[in-house]
Design a protein around this motif. Structure first.
Motif, PDB file in Angstrom:
ATOM      1  N   ILE A  10       0.919  -1.053   0.219  1.00  0.00           N
ATOM      2  CA  ILE A  10       0.375   0.228  -0.259  1.00  0.00           C
ATOM      3  C   ILE A  10       1.005   1.783  -0.093  1.00  0.00           C
ATOM      4  N   ALA A  11       2.024   1.316   0.932  1.00  0.00           N
ATOM      5  CA  ALA A  11       3.460   2.279   0.485  1.00  0.00           C
ATOM      6  C   ALA A  11       3.259   2.624  -0.800  1.00  0.00           C
ATOM      7  N   LEU A  12       3.751   1.653  -0.928  1.00  0.00           N
ATOM      8  CA  LEU A  12       4.443   1.717  -1.746  1.00  0.00           C
ATOM      9  C   LEU A  12       4.009   1.636  -3.862  1.00  0.00           C
ATOM     10  N   PHE A  13       3.303   1.374  -3.691  1.00  0.00           N
ATOM     11  CA  PHE A  13       2.165   0.744  -4.692  1.00  0.00           C
ATOM     12  C   PHE A  13       0.078   1.057  -4.976  1.00  0.00           C
ATOM     13  N   ASP A  14       0.040   1.642  -3.946  1.00  0.00           N
ATOM     14  CA  ASP A  14      -1.448   2.387  -3.475  1.00  0.00           C
ATOM     15  C   ASP A  14      -1.827   1.382  -3.593  1.00  0.00           C
ATOM     16  N   THR A  15      -1.631  -0.194  -3.748  1.00  0.00           N
ATOM     17  CA  THR A  15      -2.710  -1.283  -3.474  1.00  0.00           C
ATOM     18  C   THR A  15      -2.073  -2.590  -2.831  1.00  0.00           C
ATOM     19  N   VAL A  16      -2.421  -4.138  -3.140  1.00  0.00           N
ATOM     20  CA  VAL A  16      -2.789  -5.042  -2.106  1.00  0.00           C
ATOM     21  C   VAL A  16      -2.869  -5.898  -3.753  1.00  0.00           C
ATOM     22  N   LEU A  17      -1.848  -6.549  -3.776  1.00  0.00           N
ATOM     23  CA  LEU A  17      -1.469  -7.943  -4.712  1.00  0.00           C
ATOM     24  C   LEU A  17      -2.383  -8.620  -4.526  1.00  0.00           C
ATOM     25  N   PRO A  18      -2.883  -8.892  -5.518  1.00  0.00           N
ATOM     26  CA  PRO A  18      -4.100 -10.489  -5.355  1.00  0.00           C
ATOM     27  C   PRO A  18      -2.809 -11.611  -4.756  1.00  0.00           C
ATOM     28  N   TRP A  19      -4.021 -12.529  -4.570  1.00  0.00           N
ATOM     29  CA  TRP A  19      -3.534 -14.190  -4.051  1.00  0.00           C
ATOM     30  C   TRP A  19      -2.769 -14.258  -5.331  1.00  0.00           C
ATOM     31  N   ALA A  20      -3.313 -14.412  -6.583  1.00  0.00           N
ATOM     32  CA  ALA A  20      -3.272 -15.199  -7.429  1.00  0.00           C
ATOM     33  C   ALA A  20      -1.118 -14.502  -7.855  1.00  0.00           C
ATOM     34  N   ASP A  21      -0.961 -13.425  -7.770  1.00  0.00           N
ATOM     35  CA  ASP A  21      -0.038 -12.567  -8.055  1.00  0.00           C
ATOM     36  C   ASP A  21       0.498 -12.774  -6.999  1.00  0.00           C
ATOM     37  N   PHE A  22       0.721 -12.773  -6.316  1.00  0.00           N
ATOM     38  CA  PHE A  22       1.366 -12.911  -5.001  1.00  0.00           C
ATOM     39  C   PHE A  22       2.521 -15.128  -4.903  1.00  0.00           C
ATOM     40  N   LYS A  23       1.446 -15.605  -4.741  1.00  0.00           N
ATOM     41  CA  LYS A  23       1.568 -16.634  -4.003  1.00  0.00           C
ATOM     42  C   LYS A  23       2.487 -17.945  -4.709  1.00  0.00           C
ATOM     43  N   PRO A  24       3.650 -17.059  -5.828  1.00  0.00           N
ATOM     44  CA  PRO A  24       5.117 -17.663  -6.444  1.00  0.00           C
ATOM     45  C   PRO A  24       5.700 -17.686  -4.868  1.00  0.00           C
ATOM     46  N   ALA A  25       5.873 -16.340  -4.320  1.00  0.00           N
ATOM     47  CA  ALA A  25       6.786 -16.231  -3.228  1.00  0.00           C
ATOM     48  C   ALA A  25       7.144 -17.088  -2.219  1.00  0.00           C
ATOM     49  N   LEU A  26       6.030 -17.346  -2.711  1.00  0.00           N
ATOM     50  CA  LEU A  26       5.261 -18.990  -1.481  1.00  0.00           C
ATOM     51  C   LEU A  26       6.423 -19.907  -1.865  1.00  0.00           C
ATOM     52  N   ASP A  27       6.335 -20.841  -3.158  1.00  0.00           N
ATOM     53  CA  ASP A  27       6.564 -21.638  -4.180  1.00  0.00           C
ATOM     54  C   ASP A  27       8.333 -22.485  -3.985  1.00  0.00           C
ATOM     55  N   PHE A  28       8.302 -23.681  -3.651  1.00  0.00           N
ATOM     56  CA  PHE A  28      10.003 -24.037  -3.308  1.00  0.00           C
ATOM     57  C   PHE A  28       9.506 -24.725  -5.120  1.00  0.00           C
ATOM     58  N   SER A  29      10.810 -25.372  -5.124  1.00  0.00           N
ATOM     59  CA  SER A  29      10.884 -25.854  -6.706  1.00  0.00           C
ATOM     60  C   SER A  29      11.258 -27.575  -6.466  1.00  0.00           C
ATOM     61  N   GLY A  30      10.194 -28.112  -7.569  1.00  0.00           N
ATOM     62  CA  GLY A  30      10.255 -29.642  -7.604  1.00  0.00           C
ATOM     63  C   GLY A  30      11.098 -29.894  -6.896  1.00  0.00           C
ATOM     64  N   GLU A  31      10.790 -31.603  -6.576  1.00  0.00           N
ATOM     65  CA  GLU A  31      11.352 -32.736  -6.060  1.00  0.00           C
ATOM     66  C   GLU A  31      12.942 -32.545  -7.383  1.00  0.00           C
ATOM     67  N   ASP A  32      14.377 -32.993  -7.192  1.00  0.00           N
ATOM     68  CA  ASP A  32      15.571 -32.465  -7.905  1.00  0.00           C
ATOM     69  C   ASP A  32      15.442 -31.378  -8.740  1.00  0.00           C
TER      70      ASP A  32
END
Length: 322
Positions: A165-187
């Motif tokens: 909000i402070a930097l972009f005057d908005t809150v990203l939707p979960w679909a945009d922010f979700k990748p920040a929690l992802d980990f690569s798959g096995e191997d």
């Protein structure tokens, strides 16, 4: 054949802002995310902190700031609810205090455990601490770590939204922010950055040490941890290719890697760096262990043990730590 319509200037700008927002507002996934446990008399399997749980927590908090606003397009700054913004600030403050309180409890429990272990070592075998005492402390530590990881996640939600909000005057939707929690798959360790892979190896090495010695290394200063893992390249010329890539880079790279995955205290503008202490060091090391446990990258066999021995063997050999 029609060609895809080229992106407009506004679309390119929005994509860049979305990417930047994700990079500076990281979420701390709860420690047991995706783990399972049995519940009820019939032994039903329950998944802890699954993706639906994480998404619902994000959306519930976002709803206070952008009531009745769907996630299909970027909202206008005027749509942000002032009361919702104040609520968000309150949540951030409450969660921050909760994190601090749990960190203090975690440090107290670790000190209590250390006192009991020292008592056991100083007494004759017949006067050893009752096993149930140490087991009880162990359960309390594990419970506190789980509560702390969840409190950190909820604090990171509020902090991330306030930052956006402070930097972009908005809150990203979960679909945009979700990748920040992802980990690569096995191997698929090659899909992680060098810093992320280094953090995974550090985390597993710390966990292996903890399981072997029933406690974390006795680091009281951040520089001690950096020096320990930076020494991997100095103790033996027989480095594997991965060991050379991850640890032939000096002390700064160790801290930078742990910063990259959210485990190392950052120096904020106008504030001094968080001071080293046993509590701070336990938080850093537990966070690194949690990160390694959440990652799907399978570290090639033998590397974690070698790194543990090279980086942490001096800690266990120190008479003061025995």
């Amino acid at each position: 054949m029609s060609k895809d319509k080229p992106e407009s200037k506004d679309e390119r700008l929005e994509k860049r802002l979305t990417h930047h927002a994700r990079s500076i507002t990281q979420l701390h996934k709860p420690r047991l995310s995706g783990k399972t446990r049995e519940v009820g008399d019939r032994g039903e399997i329950e998944q802890l902190y699954n993706p639906d749980f994480l998404e619902s927590e994000w959306k519930a908090l976002r709803e206070h700031v952008l009531p009745d606003r769907d996630e299909k397009s970027r909202p206008h700054p005027s749509e942000i609810d002032p009361d919702g913004l104040r609520y968000l600030e309150t949540v951030e403050q409450v969660c921050r205090r909760k994190v601090t309180s749990l960190e203090e409890r975690q440090e107290d429990l670790m000190e209590k455990k250390a006192r009991w272990l020292k008592f056991t070592q100083d007494r004759e075998k017949g006067d050893e601490a009752p096993p149930e005492v140490l087991q009880s402390i162990k359960y309390q530590v594990e419970e506190t770590e789980e509560q702390l990881s969840l409190a950190r996640y909820r604090h990171s939600l509020a902090h991330a939204m306030l930052t956006q909000i402070a930097l972009f005057d908005t809150v990203l939707p979960w679909a945009d922010f979700k990748p920040a929690l992802d980990f690569s798959g096995e191997d698929k360790g090659e899909e992680l950055t060098t810093g992320q892979r280094r953090a995974v190896v550090i985390g597993w090495a710390l966990k292996a040490y903890k399981e072997e010695h029933d406690q974390l290394p006795d680091f009281s200063k951040k520089k001690e941890l950096k020096e320990a893992f930076a020494s991997v390249k100095e103790t033996d010329s027989d480095l594997t290719e991965i060991e050379f890539e991850l640890f032939h880079s000096g002390k700064k790279a160790i801290a930078d890697s742990l910063k990259e995955v959210g485990c190392w205290p950052r120096t904020r503008s106008g504030r001094t760096a968080e001071r080293s202490s046993q509590g701070v060091m336990h938080n850093i090391m537990n966070c690194a262990i949690n990160y390694a446990e959440r990652s799907d990258w399978k570290v090639p066999g033998g590397i974690v043990e070698k790194v543990k021995e090279k980086a942490l063997e001096k800690v266990s050999e120190d008479p003061e730590n025995e």
